[in-house]
Design a protein around this motif. Sequence first.
Motif, PDB file in Angstrom:
ATOM      1  N   LEU A 130     -44.988 -17.066  24.617  1.00 44.95           N
ATOM      2  CA  LEU A 130     -44.786 -16.321  25.856  1.00 44.95           C
ATOM      3  C   LEU A 130     -43.306 -15.992  26.050  1.00 44.95           C
ATOM      4  O   LEU A 130     -42.946 -14.864  26.416  1.00 44.95           O
ATOM      5  CB  LEU A 130     -45.318 -17.107  27.050  1.00 44.95           C
ATOM      6  N   ILE A 131     -42.437 -16.948  25.795  1.00 48.43           N
ATOM      7  CA  ILE A 131     -40.996 -16.717  25.940  1.00 48.43           C
ATOM      8  C   ILE A 131     -40.527 -15.637  24.958  1.00 48.43           C
ATOM      9  O   ILE A 131     -39.744 -14.760  25.319  1.00 48.43           O
ATOM     10  CB  ILE A 131     -40.209 -18.031  25.762  1.00 48.43           C
ATOM     11  N   LYS A 132     -40.999 -15.667  23.720  1.00 51.07           N
ATOM     12  CA  LYS A 132     -40.637 -14.634  22.738  1.00 51.07           C
ATOM     13  C   LYS A 132     -41.047 -13.257  23.244  1.00 51.07           C
ATOM     14  O   LYS A 132     -40.280 -12.291  23.127  1.00 51.07           O
ATOM     15  CB  LYS A 132     -41.317 -14.900  21.390  1.00 51.07           C
ATOM     16  N   THR A 133     -42.249 -13.159  23.798  1.00 52.30           N
ATOM     17  CA  THR A 133     -42.735 -11.881  24.312  1.00 52.30           C
ATOM     18  C   THR A 133     -41.895 -11.416  25.486  1.00 52.30           C
ATOM     19  O   THR A 133     -41.514 -10.246  25.579  1.00 52.30           O
ATOM     20  CB  THR A 133     -44.215 -12.004  24.724  1.00 52.30           C
ATOM     21  N   GLU A 134     -41.574 -12.345  26.375  1.00 47.74           N
ATOM     22  CA  GLU A 134     -40.747 -12.021  27.539  1.00 47.74           C
ATOM     23  C   GLU A 134     -39.363 -11.521  27.101  1.00 47.74           C
ATOM     24  O   GLU A 134     -38.868 -10.513  27.613  1.00 47.74           O
ATOM     25  CB  GLU A 134     -40.618 -13.271  28.405  1.00 47.74           C
ATOM     26  N   GLU A 135     -38.760 -12.199  26.133  1.00 52.85           N
ATOM     27  CA  GLU A 135     -37.445 -11.778  25.638  1.00 52.85           C
ATOM     28  C   GLU A 135     -37.505 -10.394  25.011  1.00 52.85           C
ATOM     29  O   GLU A 135     -36.591  -9.580  25.194  1.00 52.85           O
ATOM     30  CB  GLU A 135     -36.909 -12.800  24.633  1.00 52.85           C
ATOM     31  N   LEU A 136     -38.573 -10.107  24.284  1.00 52.51           N
ATOM     32  CA  LEU A 136     -38.733  -8.792  23.663  1.00 52.51           C
ATOM     33  C   LEU A 136     -38.844  -7.698  24.729  1.00 52.51           C
ATOM     34  O   LEU A 136     -38.188  -6.654  24.637  1.00 52.51           O
ATOM     35  CB  LEU A 136     -39.966  -8.791  22.755  1.00 52.51           C
ATOM     36  N   ILE A 137     -39.637  -7.950  25.752  1.00 54.67           N
ATOM     37  CA  ILE A 137     -39.803  -6.956  26.822  1.00 54.67           C
ATOM     38  C   ILE A 137     -38.482  -6.721  27.540  1.00 54.67           C
ATOM     39  O   ILE A 137     -38.090  -5.571  27.779  1.00 54.67           O
ATOM     40  CB  ILE A 137     -40.894  -7.415  27.820  1.00 54.67           C
ATOM     41  N   GLN A 141     -36.296  -3.211  27.743  1.00 53.47           N
ATOM     42  CA  GLN A 141     -36.101  -2.559  29.030  1.00 53.47           C
ATOM     43  C   GLN A 141     -34.643  -2.433  29.447  1.00 53.47           C
ATOM     44  O   GLN A 141     -34.281  -1.475  30.121  1.00 53.47           O
ATOM     45  CB  GLN A 141     -36.873  -3.327  30.123  1.00 53.47           C
ATOM     46  N   PHE A 142     -33.824  -3.406  29.045  1.00 57.37           N
ATOM     47  CA  PHE A 142     -32.488  -3.466  29.619  1.00 57.37           C
ATOM     48  C   PHE A 142     -31.335  -3.344  28.641  1.00 57.37           C
ATOM     49  O   PHE A 142     -30.189  -3.270  29.061  1.00 57.37           O
ATOM     50  CB  PHE A 142     -32.322  -4.769  30.420  1.00 57.37           C
ATOM     51  N   LYS A 143     -31.609  -3.315  27.347  1.00 55.38           N
ATOM     52  CA  LYS A 143     -30.524  -3.232  26.371  1.00 55.38           C
ATOM     53  C   LYS A 143     -30.556  -1.895  25.639  1.00 55.38           C
ATOM     54  O   LYS A 143     -31.619  -1.323  25.418  1.00 55.38           O
ATOM     55  CB  LYS A 143     -30.617  -4.382  25.365  1.00 55.38           C
ATOM     56  N   THR A 144     -29.373  -1.454  25.255  1.00 56.31           N
ATOM     57  CA  THR A 144     -29.282  -0.233  24.468  1.00 56.31           C
ATOM     58  C   THR A 144     -29.680  -0.530  23.023  1.00 56.31           C
ATOM     59  O   THR A 144     -29.743  -1.701  22.607  1.00 56.31           O
ATOM     60  CB  THR A 144     -27.839   0.318  24.473  1.00 56.31           C
ATOM     61  N   ALA A 145     -29.898   0.521  22.259  1.00 57.98           N
ATOM     62  CA  ALA A 145     -30.239   0.349  20.842  1.00 57.98           C
ATOM     63  C   ALA A 145     -29.105  -0.376  20.110  1.00 57.98           C
ATOM     64  O   ALA A 145     -29.364  -1.232  19.256  1.00 57.98           O
ATOM     65  CB  ALA A 145     -30.517   1.702  20.201  1.00 57.98           C
ATOM     66  N   LEU A 146     -27.864  -0.069  20.449  1.00 55.43           N
ATOM     67  CA  LEU A 146     -26.721  -0.741  19.829  1.00 55.43           C
ATOM     68  C   LEU A 146     -26.752  -2.238  20.146  1.00 55.43           C
ATOM     69  O   LEU A 146     -26.558  -3.065  19.253  1.00 55.43           O
ATOM     70  CB  LEU A 146     -25.403  -0.127  20.318  1.00 55.43           C
TER      71      LEU A 146
END
Length: 187
Positions: A130-137, A141-146
């Motif tokens: 669940l934590i891995k999934t949350e971190e991925l989402i 949502q909030f980080k740039t591709a870089l």
Amino acid sequence: MTIDEIINTIYPLPDSSRQSLKKHITEVSYSKGSCLMEALKVVPYIYFVKKGIVRAYASTEDNDITFWFGSEGDTVISMKSYVEDKPGYENIESLEDCELYKLETAHLKELFNKDIHIANWGRKFAEKELIKTEELIISRQFKTALERYKDLMKEKSHLLQRVQLGHIASYLGITQVSLSRIRAEIK
């Protein structure tokens, strides 16, 4: 990685519980390009990666979108199949020749009812997934591709030498041209 190391990374078990769990785990091998799990099918087992790399992706009419990579020590699972016994969303394929540990979900659930230590191990396992999934989402949502690329360099740099750039670009949600620009900018 050995199965003992993988089990203990999730949650350390007393020796007797670990041995009970290991009785239901078998070693399997898949060649590069093999389909380990298929979308829209119930997958009645989970894998742990001993050696190799796999990717999870969803297919659209135009292309495949990679959203996860697994390598040594990681768990390969369709959570929808595991939790609800329903068809999963993802396809999972081997990107290298892989050696895996395989555990049938039904056996694991039987062990949950017999051994509180294994039940707690299963809870910790689900919490970590669940934590891995949350971190991925949150990353998407909030980080740039870089920023996502820099995170990949920092946390899973081995993937950059072992995975095709097309899969890396898809994982980052960008084109290969954009990935080339990011790589050039970092150098």
